[in-house]
Design an enzyme around this catalytic site. Sequence first.
Site, PDB file in Angstrom:
ATOM      1  CB  CYS A  59     -29.891 -17.792  76.669  1.00  0.00           C
ATOM      2  SG  CYS A  59     -28.873 -18.638  75.435  1.00  0.00           S
ATOM      3  CG  HIS A  64     -32.373 -15.259  73.460  1.00  0.00           C
ATOM      4  ND1 HIS A  64     -31.768 -14.460  74.400  1.00  0.00           N
ATOM      5  CD2 HIS A  64     -31.433 -16.138  73.055  1.00  0.00           C
ATOM      6  CE1 HIS A  64     -30.512 -14.831  74.553  1.00  0.00           C
ATOM      7  NE2 HIS A  64     -30.278 -15.854  73.750  1.00  0.00           N
ATOM      8  CD  GLU A 101     -34.259 -11.787  75.059  1.00  0.00           C
ATOM      9  OE1 GLU A 101     -34.983 -12.707  75.477  1.00  0.00           O
ATOM     10  OE2 GLU A 101     -33.007 -11.844  75.072  1.00  0.00           O
TER      11      GLU A 101
END
Lengths: 228, 270
Positions: A77, A198, A200
Site C-alpha cells: 500500500c 493489502h 494480508e
Amino acid sequence: MKVTIIDYGVGNLRSLRRGLEQADATVEISDDPQQIATAEALVLPGVGAFGECVRNSRPFHDVLVEAAEDTPILGICVGLQLLFTESTEGVPDGETIDGLDLIPGRVERLPTTAVKVPHMGWNQLTIEREHPIVAGIDGAASATRRTVASVDDGAYVYFVHSYASTVDSHTVASCDYGFDSAAIATNEAGNVMGTQFHPEKSGPIGLRLLENFVAYAEAYHDDRAAVH
Amino acid sequence: MLTKRIIPCIDVDLDEDGNPAVYTGVHFEDLQYTGDPVEMAKAYNESGADEFVFLDITASAEGRETMLDVVNDVADEVFIPLTVGGGIRTTDDIKETLRAGADKVSITTGALERPELINDGAKAFGSQCIVISVDARRRFDEAGEHYVEIDGESCWFECTKKGGREGTGIDVLEWASEAESRGAGELFVNSIDKDGTKDGYDLPLTKAVCDAVDTPVIASSGCGGPEDMYDVFTEAGADAGLAASIFHFDEYSIEETKRYLDERGVPVRL
C-alpha cells in the site's frame, strides 16, 4: 527464511506477521536500521498518508536504498508508494514529494470525478506480465505451498487507497477502478516489488502472494549463493 | 469491478463467568447467546466473508481490557479486514484498538459527543480506518431537518445513543455529511426500527444517507436473507451489507448469499 517487517509506527502489523508465518517465514519486526541493513528479506508496510509515512520511515531510507541492491523487498500500500520516484499526495498542485525511487513512477490521486475515493473494497487484478510474485514458483516452493488459490487474472484482492501509480512497463498487475492503475509493480531487477492492495487482508489470494514472496526470497538467496 | 461487500457482524459481551461471548438480539435488546467470538471469526474468515465486524457491547472498563485480548485472538485468525467498535472515545482508544489488530474502528457515541475525535483520528491514523456508525431512529414529528416519504408519511431520522435508548435530536443526514467532512472513511448505518426484525434493511434511510455522502456506506439492521441484500444494493445504493443472525444461525451461508446476488447481476467476490 527470515523476513523483517520494518516497524515505523504505521499501525496494525499483526495480520501481516501472521500471514508471513503461514508462509513458513520466521518473522522479525524491527525499527533498528542495522538489523534492517542485514535482513534476508524486507517488508515495508504502509497505512495512512504518504507524507506521514515518508516522515516516519526517514531513518530507514538510506538502508532501504542500499538493501535494494541485494535483498528482496516487498512494499504494501503506502509502502509500495514509498518505493516509487515521487508522489503528489499532500503537496500543492504541480509539486511532488520524493519517494525512494527504487521503482520508477509517480503516485497520483485517483480521479474523483469518475469513482468514489478512497477506492475501498475487493477488486480484480489483470496480470500485465510475468513475475514470481504472481506466478508462484516451481520446485522448492511448491512443497511448502499451502493455499490452493493462485494470483492470476480476475483474482480479487482488498484495496484501501486514494492514490496510485499509473500502468507502465514496471507494472506486474493492474486494477481497473475508473482508470487502470498499478496494483503490483517491480523494479528492473525484479527484487524490489510492491502491492497497492493489502495481501494480508486479501484472504487466500493474499496469503498465496505472501507465500510467493517468501519463496522468491528463498530462491533469490539460493541463486546468489550458487553464483558466489 | 469493485464488488459489493458482504459483512458478518458479531456483538460480543461477557457471559456470567466473565468470558467473552457472542450475543444476538432484537431491537438492540433480548440478547441470546450465540457462540465463541474467536471460533466464529475463524469460521467467517473461511466462509468467503468480505470483512468482519466485531462490536464490543460490554459497558465496563474491565470488559474493555478483556475485549482487546479477544480482538488480538480474532485478528490472528482473520485475513480479511477487521472492524472493531464499542466504547471508543479518545484517540488513545483508537490506537489501542488498532494495535490489538483491528484495521478500522467503528465509533458511535464518542464522535457524537466530541466530533473532533473524527478529525483527530483521521489525521493520526488515516480516514480509511475511521468508520462512523449511526444508530438511526425514524421520527414522524417536525423536529428534523431532512424528510423522506415513508408510506405516505413524512419522516426524518434521528441519531440515537446507548443502542437507541437515548435520543440526541441530531438529524442523521446532517451528521453523516459532517462526519464525512471531518474525515470519516466509511459510514455504518444501523436502524433501531429494523434491528433484528429480519424484514429488510431500512431502505429509505440507507438511500438518503447514500445520496447525502460520497463515502462508502455499510447498511445494517434488518437483513432477513439474500433478497434484502439485493434490495439494499440496487435500490438504496449501499456499498456493503452487514448481517448477523441470518449467518450466525446458519439460515443462509455467505456463499449462497453471494451466488444469489451474482445471478442477479450484483458484483460480488466469489
